[in-house]
Motif scaffolding. Structure first.
Motif, short mmCIF file in Angstrom:
data_model
loop_
_atom_site.label_atom_id
_atom_site.label_comp_id
_atom_site.label_asym_id
_atom_site.label_seq_id
_atom_site.Cartn_x
_atom_site.Cartn_y
_atom_site.Cartn_z
N GLU A 15 90.76 41.67 28.37
CA GLU A 15 91.31 42.21 27.12
C GLU A 15 90.71 41.43 25.94
OE1 GLU A 15 95.45 43.97 28.88
OE2 GLU A 15 95.50 41.96 28.05
N ASP A 16 91.48 41.28 24.89
CA ASP A 16 90.97 40.67 23.65
C ASP A 16 91.21 39.17 23.53
OD1 ASP A 16 90.01 43.07 22.74
OD2 ASP A 16 91.86 43.60 21.71
N GLY A 17 91.35 38.47 24.59
CA GLY A 17 91.63 37.04 24.52
C GLY A 17 93.12 36.77 24.66
N VAL A 18 93.45 35.52 24.95
CA VAL A 18 94.84 35.15 25.20
C VAL A 18 95.21 33.87 24.46
CG1 VAL A 18 94.89 36.25 27.47
CG2 VAL A 18 94.34 33.85 27.30
N THR A 19 96.50 33.69 24.32
CA THR A 19 97.09 32.45 23.84
C THR A 19 97.73 31.77 25.04
OG1 THR A 19 97.54 33.25 21.61
CG2 THR A 19 98.91 31.44 22.39
N ILE A 20 97.58 30.46 25.13
CA ILE A 20 98.24 29.67 26.17
C ILE A 20 99.31 28.83 25.50
CG2 ILE A 20 97.97 27.87 27.93
CD1 ILE A 20 96.47 30.43 28.68
N ILE A 21 100.53 28.92 25.99
CA ILE A 21 101.60 28.03 25.53
C ILE A 21 102.03 27.20 26.74
CG2 ILE A 21 103.90 27.82 24.52
CD1 ILE A 21 103.48 30.57 23.24
N ASP A 22 101.90 25.89 26.60
CA ASP A 22 102.25 24.98 27.70
C ASP A 22 103.46 24.16 27.30
OD1 ASP A 22 102.40 23.26 29.85
OD2 ASP A 22 100.28 22.72 29.83
N TYR A 23 104.56 24.40 28.00
CA TYR A 23 105.82 23.70 27.74
C TYR A 23 105.86 22.44 28.60
CZ TYR A 23 106.97 28.31 25.94
OH TYR A 23 106.96 29.49 25.25
N GLY A 24 105.87 21.28 27.96
CA GLY A 24 105.80 20.02 28.71
C GLY A 24 104.40 19.81 29.22
N CYS A 25 103.43 19.91 28.32
CA CYS A 25 102.01 19.92 28.70
C CYS A 25 101.52 18.61 29.29
CB CYS A 25 101.14 20.29 27.50
SG CYS A 25 101.21 19.13 26.13
N GLY A 26 102.28 17.53 29.11
CA GLY A 26 101.84 16.24 29.65
C GLY A 26 100.48 15.88 29.10
N GLN A 27 99.57 15.50 29.98
CA GLN A 27 98.24 15.07 29.57
C GLN A 27 97.21 16.19 29.63
OE1 GLN A 27 97.25 11.46 31.65
NE2 GLN A 27 99.33 10.69 31.43
N GLY A 28 97.63 17.40 29.94
CA GLY A 28 96.72 18.54 29.92
C GLY A 28 96.10 18.91 31.25
N ILE A 29 96.72 18.53 32.33
CA ILE A 29 96.16 18.84 33.65
C ILE A 29 96.11 20.35 33.89
CG2 ILE A 29 96.52 18.60 36.14
CD1 ILE A 29 97.56 15.74 35.49
N ALA A 30 97.16 21.07 33.49
CA ALA A 30 97.17 22.53 33.68
C ALA A 30 96.02 23.18 32.93
CB ALA A 30 98.51 23.11 33.23
N GLU A 31 95.67 22.65 31.76
CA GLU A 31 94.57 23.21 30.98
C GLU A 31 93.22 22.90 31.64
OE1 GLU A 31 98.08 23.40 28.74
OE2 GLU A 31 97.24 21.64 29.70
N LEU A 53 100.63 23.58 22.43
CA LEU A 53 100.96 22.51 23.37
C LEU A 53 102.28 21.88 22.95
CD1 LEU A 53 97.39 20.94 23.44
CD2 LEU A 53 98.36 22.62 25.04
N ILE A 54 103.24 21.89 23.87
CA ILE A 54 104.57 21.38 23.58
C ILE A 54 104.85 20.22 24.53
CG2 ILE A 54 107.03 21.94 23.48
CD1 ILE A 54 106.08 24.92 23.08
N GLU A 55 105.19 19.07 23.95
CA GLU A 55 105.40 17.86 24.75
C GLU A 55 106.24 16.88 23.94
OE1 GLU A 55 105.52 14.86 27.26
OE2 GLU A 55 104.59 16.74 27.88
N PRO A 56 107.30 16.33 24.53
CA PRO A 56 108.13 15.38 23.79
C PRO A 56 107.50 13.99 23.62
CG PRO A 56 109.04 15.73 25.98
CD PRO A 56 107.90 16.68 25.81
N SER A 57 106.53 13.64 24.45
CA SER A 57 105.88 12.34 24.35
C SER A 57 104.63 12.46 23.46
CB SER A 57 105.47 11.85 25.74
OG SER A 57 104.54 10.79 25.65
N ARG A 58 104.64 11.76 22.35
CA ARG A 58 103.51 11.82 21.42
C ARG A 58 102.22 11.30 22.09
NH1 ARG A 58 103.46 13.43 16.72
NH2 ARG A 58 105.68 13.14 16.34
N THR A 59 102.33 10.27 22.92
CA THR A 59 101.16 9.72 23.61
C THR A 59 100.55 10.74 24.55
OG1 THR A 59 102.10 7.49 23.48
CG2 THR A 59 100.35 7.85 25.10
N ASN A 60 101.38 11.38 25.36
CA ASN A 60 100.87 12.41 26.27
C ASN A 60 100.30 13.60 25.51
OD1 ASN A 60 101.41 11.02 28.62
ND2 ASN A 60 103.35 12.06 28.99
N LEU A 61 100.97 13.99 24.43
CA LEU A 61 100.50 15.11 23.63
C LEU A 61 99.11 14.83 23.06
CD1 LEU A 61 101.17 17.91 22.51
CD2 LEU A 61 102.33 16.78 20.59
#
Length: 186
Positions: A15-31, A53-61
């Motif tokens: 299709e025309d591209g997607v948006t990814i929303i990661d809740y609790g993204c941590g260090q980005g392993i899923a990405e 990217l949603i993450e409560p830890s500023r360091t991980n974000l």
């Protein structure tokens, strides 16, 4: 996550591209796993228009932002340093009509509430939402049923894929629960 990505409806990648929303993204392993998946399917990484990217830890974000920049240099990144129960509609502004929501090893956490996220997802009638939930398989009744309970609270969504495997149930060295739920568009 790789197994889950393989079960996302394939029309998403045409299709025309997607948006990814990661809740609790941590260090980005899923990405990073998503990038590997896309390479294996010959889909350019610039197909992802934006990441939220949603993450409560500023360091991980910050680490996640660095990883996403390395793997998806053409994609826009929005970073939200909040817990799931603090998220509101101003935090989530996808650029694409199709949105893939990632919940990787988040739903089973004791401090994951989910109510704010569920409210946003249930109120959203303008996007084609794909909810990808992945957690370990728990045999006990509390954390093991949290993924199903989360999916059951989504209104106007359909379960398109479910996997529940304990280490004794297959030849993998890990247990896994995967639920993929899509909005009525799919």
């Amino acid at each position: 996550m790789l197994h889950a990505y393989e079960k996302i409806p394939t029309k998403v990648w045409h299709e025309d591209g997607v948006t990814i929303i990661d809740y609790g993204c941590g260090q980005g392993i899923a990405e990073m796993v998503l990038s590997d998946y896309m390479v294996s399917k010959y889909v350019d990484n610039d197909y992802i228009r934006d990441f939220i990217l949603i993450e409560p830890s500023r360091t991980n974000l910050q680490r996640c932002i660095g990883h996403v920049n390395a793997f998806f240099s053409e994609s826009k990144i929005s970073a939200v340093c909040k817990k799931d129960n603090q998220i509101n509609e101003n935090d989530i502004n996808p650029e694409s009509t199709t949105v893939i929501h990632l919940f990787s090893n988040v739903i089973d956490l004791d401090d994951f509430d989910g109510k704010a996220v569920l409210s946003l997802l249930n109120d959203d009638k303008s996007h084609n939402n794909i909810i990808v939930c992945v957690i370990p398989y728990y045999q006990e009744a509390t954390r093991g049923k949290k993924i199903k309970e989360f999916g059951d609270k989504l209104q106007r969504y359909s379960l398109v894929y479910k996997l529940e495997k304990h280490t004794d149930d297959w030849d993998k060295p890990y247990s896994c629960q995967i639920y993929i739920v899509v909005s009525s568009y799919y």
